[in-house]
Design an enzyme around this catalytic site. Sequence first.
Site, PDB file in Angstrom:
ATOM      1  N   ASN A 214       0.827  -1.203   0.000  1.00 15.04           N
ATOM      2  CA  ASN A 214       0.000   0.000   0.000  1.00 15.04           C
ATOM      3  C   ASN A 214       0.856   1.245   0.000  1.00 15.04           C
ATOM      4  OD1 ASN A 214      -0.419   1.957   2.489  1.00 15.04           O
ATOM      5  ND2 ASN A 214       0.160  -0.047   3.347  1.00 15.04           N
TER       6      ASN A 214
ATOM      7  N   GLY B  17       2.400  -7.393  12.492  1.00 13.99           N
ATOM      8  CA  GLY B  17       3.006  -7.753  11.217  1.00 13.99           C
ATOM      9  C   GLY B  17       2.543  -9.144  10.824  1.00 13.99           C
ATOM     10  N   GLY B  18       1.490  -9.194  10.011  1.00 12.97           N
ATOM     11  CA  GLY B  18       1.038 -10.475   9.465  1.00 12.97           C
ATOM     12  C   GLY B  18       0.259 -11.361  10.403  1.00 12.97           C
TER      13      GLY B  18
ATOM     14  N   ASN C 267      -3.000   7.337  16.666  1.00 10.11           N
ATOM     15  CA  ASN C 267      -1.765   7.319  15.885  1.00 10.11           C
ATOM     16  C   ASN C 267      -1.561   8.717  15.305  1.00 10.11           C
ATOM     17  OD1 ASN C 267      -0.450   6.840  13.005  1.00 10.11           O
ATOM     18  ND2 ASN C 267       0.081   5.074  14.248  1.00 10.11           N
TER      19      ASN C 267
ATOM     20  N   CYS D 205       6.206   5.635   8.431  1.00 10.64           N
ATOM     21  CA  CYS D 205       5.418   5.380   7.225  1.00 10.64           C
ATOM     22  C   CYS D 205       6.317   5.465   5.997  1.00 10.64           C
ATOM     23  CB  CYS D 205       4.279   6.387   7.082  1.00 10.64           C
ATOM     24  SG  CYS D 205       3.343   6.097   5.568  1.00 10.64           S
TER      25      CYS D 205
HETATM   26  C1  LIG Z   1      -3.792   0.145   4.243  1.00  7.45           C
HETATM   27  C2  LIG Z   1      -2.857   0.370   5.401  1.00  7.45           C
HETATM   28  C3  LIG Z   1      -2.825   1.616   6.036  1.00  7.45           C
HETATM   29  C4  LIG Z   1      -1.954   1.834   7.114  1.00  7.45           C
HETATM   30  N1  LIG Z   1      -1.947   3.066   7.739  1.00  7.45           N
HETATM   31  C5  LIG Z   1      -1.141   3.268   8.822  1.00  7.45           C
HETATM   32  C6  LIG Z   1      -1.160   4.514   9.528  1.00  7.45           C
HETATM   33  O1  LIG Z   1      -1.957   5.436   9.235  1.00  7.45           O
HETATM   34  N2  LIG Z   1      -0.281   4.679  10.569  1.00  7.45           N
HETATM   35  C7  LIG Z   1       0.577   3.682  10.950  1.00  7.45           C
HETATM   36  O2  LIG Z   1       1.347   3.879  11.899  1.00  7.45           O
HETATM   37  N3  LIG Z   1       0.581   2.474  10.327  1.00  7.45           N
HETATM   38  C8  LIG Z   1      -0.234   2.248   9.270  1.00  7.45           C
HETATM   39  N4  LIG Z   1      -0.237   1.018   8.649  1.00  7.45           N
HETATM   40  C9  LIG Z   1       0.648  -0.065   9.142  1.00  7.45           C
HETATM   41  C10 LIG Z   1      -0.116  -1.070  10.007  1.00  7.45           C
HETATM   42  O3  LIG Z   1      -0.637  -0.438  11.162  1.00  7.45           O
HETATM   43  C11 LIG Z   1       0.807  -2.244  10.450  1.00  7.45           C
HETATM   44  O4  LIG Z   1       1.896  -1.749  11.183  1.00  7.45           O
HETATM   45  C12 LIG Z   1       1.365  -3.036   9.264  1.00  7.45           C
HETATM   46  O5  LIG Z   1       0.418  -3.134   8.226  1.00  7.45           O
HETATM   47  C13 LIG Z   1       1.823  -4.449   9.669  1.00  7.45           C
HETATM   48  O6  LIG Z   1       0.779  -5.230  10.201  1.00  7.45           O
HETATM   49  P1  LIG Z   1      -0.127  -6.227   9.296  1.00  7.45           P
HETATM   50  O7  LIG Z   1       0.825  -7.086   8.523  1.00  7.45           O
HETATM   51  O8  LIG Z   1      -0.963  -6.987  10.286  1.00  7.45           O
HETATM   52  O9  LIG Z   1      -0.940  -5.359   8.387  1.00  7.45           O
HETATM   53  C14 LIG Z   1      -1.098   0.786   7.566  1.00  7.45           C
HETATM   54  C15 LIG Z   1      -1.150  -0.472   6.913  1.00  7.45           C
HETATM   55  C16 LIG Z   1      -2.008  -0.693   5.861  1.00  7.45           C
HETATM   56  C17 LIG Z   1      -2.032  -2.050   5.206  1.00  7.45           C
END
Ligand SMILES: Cc1cc2nc3c(=O)[nH]c(=O)nc-3n(C[C@H](O)[C@H](O)[C@H](O)COP(=O)(O)O)c2cc1C
Length: 310
Positions: free
Chosen positions: A71, A245-246, A101, A132
């Site tokens: 993304n 993370g995942g 956040n 980010c």
């Molecule tokens: C579509 C999307 C938007 C995200 N937006 C943010 C955000 O606004 N702030 C942030 O700190 N992390 C953001 N993240 C990161 C997630 O909070 C998380 O750290 C990361 O996706 C890993 O976890 P996951 O594999 O379970 O998705 C975003 C992730 C995704 C996929």
Amino acid sequence: MMKPDLSTEIAGIKLRNPVMLASGTAGYGEDISKYCDLNRIGAIIVKGIALKASHGNPPPRICETPAGMLNAIGLPNVGVKSFIDERVPFLRQFDTKVIVNIFGSTVDEYGEVAGALNGVAGVHGLEANISCPNVKEGGIAFGTDLDTTRRVVSRIRKSTTLPLIIKLSPNVTDITSFAKACEDEGADAVSLINTLIGMSIDTATWRPRLANITGGLSGPAIRPVAVRMVWQVCNTVKIPVIGMGGITDSRDALEFLLAGASAIAVGTANFLNPSTAIEIADGLSLYMEERNISRLNHLIGKVKIPGRQL
Ligand SMILES: Cc1cc2nc3c(=O)[nH]c(=O)nc-3n(C[C@H](O)[C@H](O)[C@H](O)COP(=O)(O)O)c2cc1C
């Protein structure tokens, strides 16, 4: 056996269970609350908030990958004032912890957003996103330079009495030095990991699939990297760690808890099944019941490393 006690504490915030919704994957709670009872999870970490509203990056902003997604949303948000006036009242209805956040385009802006949220009823803590990968300022540039990380954490610390969590980037050589810098500057906890920088190319058009060219990789593909980093950080700092993370089910969540995380967050999995967090909380409870484990604390950091004493 009595129902196991899943309660845990992060940065002084008491949670009924260790399952949180990761920032950016549950918005400000409105849509997901129809499928995921917020009263049954530990906390919601809302989508990133800045001083001013913004639209984020141009589309296409997401694409699928073999075991997750890329993304480059670019942190669209409603701005801190409108968030406080229009979104927090909705969140206040629930008996759950709300972690906001935040991000800024300068070190001072981080401080200003943090200051604006200080003392707002219904806001229980802050998670500062310095990681980010999809925005130039206010994202990864802050979280991949040790000196800037120190300055931004110290600036936020001076602006708020709220519990402060810093969200770390995996896109560094040694994540433990960043966690240590956050601890030294007064952070109450760290969360990890944010997404890993990736790229995907459409072989029909020979163009990158994302308008931003690169994006953040999330989902099951990154889980082993995340578990490794959580374990390393837990062995380095004394402040609690939130692991993410995942994570897609309770077994995944357990890996993070055993590695030392005091709580976990569910991100990408929410897009496939918005009830994932509830299922994970139930799954953890069942796992503990079956093994006669009365308290979550008896699991946290209990990975058995051959040759090492527990
Ligand atoms: C579509 C999307 C938007 C995200 N937006 C943010 C955000 O606004 N702030 C942030 O700190 N992390 C953001 N993240 C990161 C997630 O909070 C998380 O750290 C990361 O996706 C890993 O976890 P996951 O594999 O379970 O998705 C975003 C992730 C995704 C996929």
